[in-house]
Design a protein around this motif. Structure first.
Motif, PDB file in Angstrom:
ATOM      1  N   ARG A   1      19.884 -41.790 -20.670  1.00 23.08           N
ATOM      2  CA  ARG A   1      20.807 -42.873 -20.315  1.00 23.08           C
ATOM      3  C   ARG A   1      21.659 -42.386 -19.149  1.00 23.08           C
ATOM      4  NH1 ARG A   1      21.658 -48.235 -21.604  1.00 23.08           N
ATOM      5  NH2 ARG A   1      23.836 -48.776 -21.392  1.00 23.08           N
ATOM      6  N   LYS A   2      21.673 -43.129 -18.035  1.00 28.39           N
ATOM      7  CA  LYS A   2      22.529 -42.786 -16.886  1.00 28.39           C
ATOM      8  C   LYS A   2      23.335 -44.017 -16.529  1.00 28.39           C
ATOM      9  CE  LYS A   2      20.326 -38.825 -15.000  1.00 28.39           C
ATOM     10  NZ  LYS A   2      19.533 -38.207 -13.981  1.00 28.39           N
ATOM     11  N   GLY A   3      24.607 -44.032 -16.894  1.00 25.30           N
ATOM     12  CA  GLY A   3      25.443 -45.221 -16.694  1.00 25.30           C
ATOM     13  C   GLY A   3      24.911 -46.357 -17.543  1.00 25.30           C
ATOM     14  N   ASP A   4      24.630 -47.517 -16.882  1.00 21.60           N
ATOM     15  CA  ASP A   4      24.097 -48.644 -17.663  1.00 21.60           C
ATOM     16  C   ASP A   4      22.581 -48.745 -17.540  1.00 21.60           C
ATOM     17  OD1 ASP A   4      23.988 -49.377 -15.045  1.00 21.60           O
ATOM     18  OD2 ASP A   4      24.838 -51.382 -15.326  1.00 21.60           O
ATOM     19  N   LYS A   5      21.952 -47.649 -17.100  1.00 21.63           N
ATOM     20  CA  LYS A   5      20.481 -47.677 -16.931  1.00 21.63           C
ATOM     21  C   LYS A   5      19.832 -46.529 -17.693  1.00 21.63           C
ATOM     22  CE  LYS A   5      20.678 -49.727 -12.334  1.00 21.63           C
ATOM     23  NZ  LYS A   5      22.135 -49.688 -12.179  1.00 21.63           N
ATOM     24  N   TYR A   6      18.507 -46.653 -17.823  1.00 21.66           N
ATOM     25  CA  TYR A   6      17.725 -45.536 -18.372  1.00 21.66           C
ATOM     26  C   TYR A   6      16.871 -44.951 -17.257  1.00 21.66           C
ATOM     27  CZ  TYR A   6      19.064 -46.586 -23.125  1.00 21.66           C
ATOM     28  OH  TYR A   6      19.800 -46.757 -24.272  1.00 21.66           O
ATOM     29  N   GLU A   7      16.764 -43.613 -17.243  1.00 20.67           N
ATOM     30  CA  GLU A   7      15.861 -42.981 -16.284  1.00 20.67           C
ATOM     31  C   GLU A   7      14.701 -42.368 -17.058  1.00 20.67           C
ATOM     32  OE1 GLU A   7      17.085 -40.895 -12.478  1.00 20.67           O
ATOM     33  OE2 GLU A   7      16.331 -39.218 -13.705  1.00 20.67           O
ATOM     34  N   LEU A   8      13.497 -42.836 -16.716  1.00 15.70           N
ATOM     35  CA  LEU A   8      12.297 -42.375 -17.412  1.00 15.70           C
ATOM     36  C   LEU A   8      11.601 -41.324 -16.550  1.00 15.70           C
ATOM     37  CD1 LEU A   8      12.908 -45.148 -18.710  1.00 15.70           C
ATOM     38  CD2 LEU A   8      10.462 -45.576 -18.772  1.00 15.70           C
ATOM     39  N   SER A   9      11.163 -40.222 -17.173  1.00 17.24           N
ATOM     40  CA  SER A   9      10.438 -39.182 -16.424  1.00 17.24           C
ATOM     41  C   SER A   9       9.071 -38.986 -17.042  1.00 17.24           C
ATOM     42  CB  SER A   9      11.164 -37.837 -16.506  1.00 17.24           C
ATOM     43  OG  SER A   9      12.516 -38.003 -16.216  1.00 17.24           O
ATOM     44  N   SER A  10       8.066 -38.870 -16.187  1.00 16.17           N
ATOM     45  CA  SER A  10       6.719 -38.585 -16.696  1.00 16.17           C
ATOM     46  C   SER A  10       6.491 -37.075 -16.642  1.00 16.17           C
ATOM     47  CB  SER A  10       5.672 -39.305 -15.851  1.00 16.17           C
ATOM     48  OG  SER A  10       5.568 -38.658 -14.596  1.00 16.17           O
ATOM     49  N   TYR A  11       5.437 -36.624 -17.300  1.00 12.52           N
ATOM     50  CA  TYR A  11       5.129 -35.183 -17.316  1.00 12.52           C
ATOM     51  C   TYR A  11       4.856 -34.651 -15.914  1.00 12.52           C
ATOM     52  CZ  TYR A  11       5.013 -34.975 -22.376  1.00 12.52           C
ATOM     53  OH  TYR A  11       5.379 -34.996 -23.693  1.00 12.52           O
ATOM     54  N   ASP A  12       4.323 -35.517 -15.017  1.00 14.81           N
ATOM     55  CA  ASP A  12       4.004 -35.015 -13.671  1.00 14.81           C
ATOM     56  C   ASP A  12       5.094 -35.345 -12.646  1.00 14.81           C
ATOM     57  OD1 ASP A  12       3.613 -37.714 -13.410  1.00 14.81           O
ATOM     58  OD2 ASP A  12       1.533 -37.609 -12.766  1.00 14.81           O
ATOM     59  N   GLY A  13       6.300 -35.609 -13.144  1.00 17.87           N
ATOM     60  CA  GLY A  13       7.450 -35.724 -12.240  1.00 17.87           C
ATOM     61  C   GLY A  13       7.731 -37.111 -11.689  1.00 17.87           C
ATOM     62  N   GLN A  14       6.985 -38.146 -12.080  1.00 16.92           N
ATOM     63  CA  GLN A  14       7.300 -39.507 -11.610  1.00 16.92           C
ATOM     64  C   GLN A  14       8.567 -39.990 -12.317  1.00 16.92           C
ATOM     65  OE1 GLN A  14       3.729 -42.255 -11.626  1.00 16.92           O
ATOM     66  NE2 GLN A  14       2.803 -40.532 -12.672  1.00 16.92           N
ATOM     67  N   LYS A  15       9.318 -40.851 -11.641  1.00 14.93           N
ATOM     68  CA  LYS A  15      10.551 -41.387 -12.246  1.00 14.93           C
ATOM     69  C   LYS A  15      10.568 -42.915 -12.115  1.00 14.93           C
ATOM     70  CE  LYS A  15      13.270 -37.377 -12.159  1.00 14.93           C
ATOM     71  NZ  LYS A  15      13.028 -36.658 -13.362  1.00 14.93           N
ATOM     72  N   ILE A  16      11.054 -43.566 -13.162  1.00 17.51           N
ATOM     73  CA  ILE A  16      11.307 -45.016 -13.090  1.00 17.51           C
ATOM     74  C   ILE A  16      12.667 -45.229 -13.748  1.00 17.51           C
ATOM     75  CG2 ILE A  16      10.492 -47.352 -13.620  1.00 17.51           C
ATOM     76  CD1 ILE A  16       7.784 -46.257 -14.386  1.00 17.51           C
ATOM     77  N   SER A  17      13.520 -46.024 -13.138  1.00 12.67           N
ATOM     78  CA  SER A  17      14.751 -46.364 -13.866  1.00 12.67           C
ATOM     79  C   SER A  17      14.764 -47.863 -14.182  1.00 12.67           C
ATOM     80  CB  SER A  17      16.008 -45.920 -13.111  1.00 12.67           C
ATOM     81  OG  SER A  17      16.083 -46.586 -11.906  1.00 12.67           O
ATOM     82  N   CYS A  18      15.479 -48.194 -15.252  1.00 11.41           N
ATOM     83  CA  CYS A  18      15.453 -49.585 -15.719  1.00 11.41           C
ATOM     84  C   CYS A  18      16.730 -49.913 -16.478  1.00 11.41           C
ATOM     85  CB  CYS A  18      14.238 -49.803 -16.634  1.00 11.41           C
ATOM     86  SG  CYS A  18      14.201 -48.728 -18.059  1.00 11.41           S
ATOM     87  N   ARG A  19      16.969 -51.225 -16.594  1.00 13.71           N
ATOM     88  CA  ARG A  19      18.127 -51.665 -17.388  1.00 13.71           C
ATOM     89  C   ARG A  19      17.807 -51.642 -18.875  1.00 13.71           C
ATOM     90  NH1 ARG A  19      20.985 -54.032 -13.189  1.00 13.71           N
ATOM     91  NH2 ARG A  19      19.424 -55.250 -12.099  1.00 13.71           N
ATOM     92  N   LYS A  20      16.575 -52.085 -19.216  1.00 11.24           N
ATOM     93  CA  LYS A  20      16.183 -52.192 -20.630  1.00 11.24           C
ATOM     94  C   LYS A  20      14.828 -51.508 -20.806  1.00 11.24           C
ATOM     95  CE  LYS A  20      19.469 -55.339 -21.417  1.00 11.24           C
ATOM     96  NZ  LYS A  20      20.534 -55.293 -22.401  1.00 11.24           N
ATOM     97  N   LEU A  21      14.655 -50.977 -21.999  1.00  4.27           N
ATOM     98  CA  LEU A  21      13.440 -50.223 -22.274  1.00  4.27           C
ATOM     99  C   LEU A  21      12.802 -50.737 -23.554  1.00  4.27           C
ATOM    100  CD1 LEU A  21      11.687 -47.680 -21.772  1.00  4.27           C
ATOM    101  CD2 LEU A  21      13.457 -46.335 -22.927  1.00  4.27           C
ATOM    102  N   ILE A  22      11.496 -51.020 -23.497  1.00  4.65           N
ATOM    103  CA  ILE A  22      10.776 -51.410 -24.720  1.00  4.65           C
ATOM    104  C   ILE A  22       9.767 -50.299 -25.029  1.00  4.65           C
ATOM    105  CG2 ILE A  22       9.303 -53.135 -25.838  1.00  4.65           C
ATOM    106  CD1 ILE A  22      10.398 -55.245 -23.919  1.00  4.65           C
ATOM    107  N   ILE A  23       9.884 -49.722 -26.206  1.00  2.00           N
ATOM    108  CA  ILE A  23       8.979 -48.623 -26.564  1.00  2.00           C
ATOM    109  C   ILE A  23       7.852 -49.183 -27.438  1.00  2.00           C
ATOM    110  CG2 ILE A  23       8.790 -46.376 -27.692  1.00  2.00           C
ATOM    111  CD1 ILE A  23      11.692 -45.884 -26.909  1.00  2.00           C
ATOM    112  N   ALA A  24       6.633 -49.127 -26.883  1.00  2.00           N
ATOM    113  CA  ALA A  24       5.456 -49.700 -27.548  1.00  2.00           C
ATOM    114  C   ALA A  24       4.314 -48.686 -27.462  1.00  2.00           C
ATOM    115  CB  ALA A  24       5.064 -51.014 -26.861  1.00  2.00           C
ATOM    116  N   ALA A  25       4.650 -47.421 -27.750  1.00  2.00           N
ATOM    117  CA  ALA A  25       3.701 -46.330 -27.470  1.00  2.00           C
ATOM    118  C   ALA A  25       2.798 -45.985 -28.647  1.00  2.00           C
ATOM    119  CB  ALA A  25       4.460 -45.102 -26.998  1.00  2.00           C
TER     120      ALA A  25
END
Ligand SMILES: Cc1cc2nc3c(=O)[nH]c(=O)nc-3n(C[C@H](O)[C@H](O)[C@H](O)COP(=O)(O)OP(=O)(O)OC[C@H]3O[C@@H](n4cnc5c(N)ncnc54)[C@H](O)[C@@H]3O)c2cc1C
Length: 410
Positions: A134-158
Motif C-alpha cells: 500500500r502506497k498512499g491511496d494506491k497499491y503497488e504490485l511487483s512481479s518476480y521479474d521486476g515489473q511494476k503496476i500500481s492501481c487504486r483497487k485490487l482484485i485477487i483471483a489467483a
C-alpha cells in the motif's frame, strides 16, 4: 504502469471479475495480470475439455467451507444466465450439469475473451505477482521479474493449489497468510484418494459401479452411488472425488467402504454365489465371480477374502467362505493413506476464511482489496459447482469493486 483496477489471475473468477468491474465502472481502466502466457488455460481443461460450467442445482448442499453461507450469490448469478448473455448456448444433462452446447471448453473461453475485449479490459500476461504494498491511496504490485503496476483497487483471483500445471501453486495464498489473513486448512478436493498399493494389487484399470461410503471409525461421513475406478495406488471416479475433502479433517481415520452389488441384498447375493458354486463346481476359484465382475476384480475379491490357491476347485469352497465373500462384496474396505498430489487434484479445499472478507467480497484487512474464486475457503462438489462459484464470486467482487470507485474514476 497505472490502472484503476488490477485483477490478479486470469482464470474463471478473474475474467468474470474484470467484466463485472467494467460493467460497474465503464470509464475505469481495468487490467488482468496473469502469470502464464495466456488467460484461461485451466478453463480449456475443465470437464475433460467440455467445460462443465455450472449446475442447475444452486443449493448450498453442494458447497463446503466458511463461505458456504454466501452461496446465495450463486443463485443471483446462475451460470446459464451469465453465458446466455455472452452468446453461449448451454445444455444440461440429467444430473443438472451444464455444458456449452458446442461441448467445447474453447467456446466458453473465447466468449469470455470477446467480452473482455469488447468492454476494454487489458490482459497483461507473463506478470507473476510476487508482492503488493500500500502506497498512499494506491497499491503497488511487483512481479518476480521486476515489473511494476500500481492501481487504486485490487482484485485477487489467483486460485488455490490444485493443478499447478495451470498456474496455481498456492503462492498467493502464502502471501496472504504472511499479510495476516486467516487461512483455513488447505487440502486437495475433487481428487483421487490414496490407498496402499498392496490393498489394490491387481485392480489397476478396473472400473465398477457401486456405492461409495466415507467413514471415520463408525461415523458415516458421506455416501454416493457411481463409478469407482482403481489405479495402482488410489481410488478414483466422481463419487470418490467428492470424498477427498474429508482427508483434511479425518486424516489417519478416513476409510472408504464400497458396496459392489448395490442392486442386490446380502441374501440375494449369497443365493447367486451359492448357485455359481454348484454350476461351476469343476472350475477353479478364479472363475467363481467372473459372471458378476470383470475378471481382475472377480479374482481379487475371491483371492483377498478366501486366501487360498486360486487353482483350488470351486466345489471346495465352504459355506463360511461364501458368507465372507458376500460380506466383502457388500462392504469392501480401504484405509485412506493420503490425498492425491496437487497435480491430480481439480480443486482446493480451504483458503482465505470468511472472517477476513465482507459480504461484498472486500477484504476486511486491506482497504480496496477484493477476493474471489478458489482462493476463498469454499469448494464445491464435482458437477459444475466450482466453476459456478468462480463466475458468481468473480462477478460479485468485480461489480462491488467497480462500484466502490469514486465518481470521477468510474
Ligand atoms: C483438470 C480440471 C478440470 C476441472 N473441471 C471442472 C469442471 O468441469 N467444472 C467445474 O465446476 N470445475 C472444474 N474444475 C475446477 C475449476 O476449474 C476451478 O475451481 C476454477 O477454475 C477456479 O477459478 P479461479 O479463477 O478461482 O482460479 P483459476 O481458474 O485456477 O485461475 C487462477 C489464475 O491465477 C493465475 N495466478 C496464480 N498465481 C498468480 C500470480 N502470482 N500472479 C499472477 N497470476 C497468478 C493462474 O495462472 C490462473 O490463471 C476443474 C479443475 C481442473 C484442474
Amino acid at each position: 504502469m497505472f490502472a484503476d483496477i488490477v485483477v490478479v489471475g486470469g482464470g474463471a473468477s478473474g475474467m468474470a471479475a474484470a467484466i463485472g468491474a467494467k460493467e460497474a465502472a465503464p470509464g475505469a481502466e481495468v487490467v488482468i495480470a496473469e502469470r502464464l502466457d495466456r488467460v484461461g488455460k485451466k478453463i480449456l481443461a475443465t470437464g475433460n475439455g467440455r467445460c462443465n460450467l455450472g449446475n442447475l442445482d444452486v443449493s448450498p448442499a453442494h458447497y463446503h467451507g466458511s463461505f458456504r453461507k454466501m452461496s446465495s450469490i450463486i443463485s443471483e448469478h446462475p451460470a446459464g444466465d451469465i453465458f446466455r448473455s455472452l452468446g453461449v448456448l448451454c445444455a444440461a444433462d440429467e444430473q443438472g450439469r451444464m455444458y456449452p452446447r458446442s461441448n467445447a471448453a474453447a467456446t466458453v473461453l473465447s466468449a469470455l475473451r470477446m467480452k473482455l475485449a469488447e468492454v476494454g479490459v487489458k490482459e497483461i500476461c507473463g506478470f507473476e505477482l510476487c508482492t503488493y504494498l500500500r502506497k498512499g491511496d494506491k497499491y503497488e504490485l511487483s512481479s518476480y521479474d521486476g515489473q511494476k503496476i500500481s492501481c487504486r483497487k485490487l482484485i485477487i483471483a489467483a486460485g488455490g493449489y490444485a493443478a499447478p500445471q495451470y498456474g496455481t501453486d498456492g503462492s498467493i495464498v502464502r502471501l496472504l497468510r504472511e499479510k495476516g489473513y486467516k487461512i483455513e486448512k488447505i487440502c486437495p478436493a475433487v481428487a483421487p484418494l490414496r490407498v496402499t498399493s498392496e490393498s489394490v494389487k491387481g485392480l489397476k484399470g478396473v472400473r465398477v459401479k457401486g456405492i461409495v461410503q466415507a467413514y471415520s471409525g463408525d461415523k458415516l461421513l458421506s455416501a454416493e452411488e457411481g463409478e469407482i475406478q482403481f489405479t495402482e495406488n488410489s481410488l478414483s471416479g466422481i463419487c470418490v472425488f467428492n470424498m477427498a475433502r474429508y482427508f483434511q479433517e479425518y486424516e489417519g481415520s478416513l476409510e472408504i467402504r464400497l458396496d459392489l452389488a448395490p442392486d442386490m441384498t446380502y441374501d440375494e447375493l449369497k443365493e447367486y454365489v451359492r448357485e455359481q458354486c454348484t454350476k461351476r463346481a469343476d472350475y477353479e476359484l478364479n472363475d467363481l465371480l467372473t459372471g458378476a465382475f470383470a475378471k481382475n476384480l472377480a479374482v481379487y475379491l475371491v483371492k483377498n477374502t478366501i486366501g487360498r490357491p486360486m487353482t483350488d476347485r470351486i466345489e471346495t469352497i465352504t459355506d463360511k467362505e461364501v458368507e465372507k465373500l458376500c460380506r466383502s462384496i457388500k462392504d469392501l474396505r480401504f484405509a485412506v493413506t493420503g490425498s492425491s498430489p496437487w497435480k491430480n487434484a481439480q480443486v482446493t479445499a480451504g483458503g482465505v476464511h470468511k472472517s477476513c472478507v465482507g459480504d461484498d467480497l472486500s477484504s476486511l484487512l486491506e482497504k480496496g482489496v477484493y477476493l474471489c474464486g478458489e482462493i476463498l475457503d469454499m469448494d464445491g462438489d464435482c458437477g459444475g459447482f466450482n466453476l459456478q462459484w468462480a463466475w458468481a464470486s468473480g462477478f460479485t467482487a468485480g461489480r462491488n469493486c467497480g462500484a466502490s470507485l469514486k465518481g470521477a474514476d468510474r
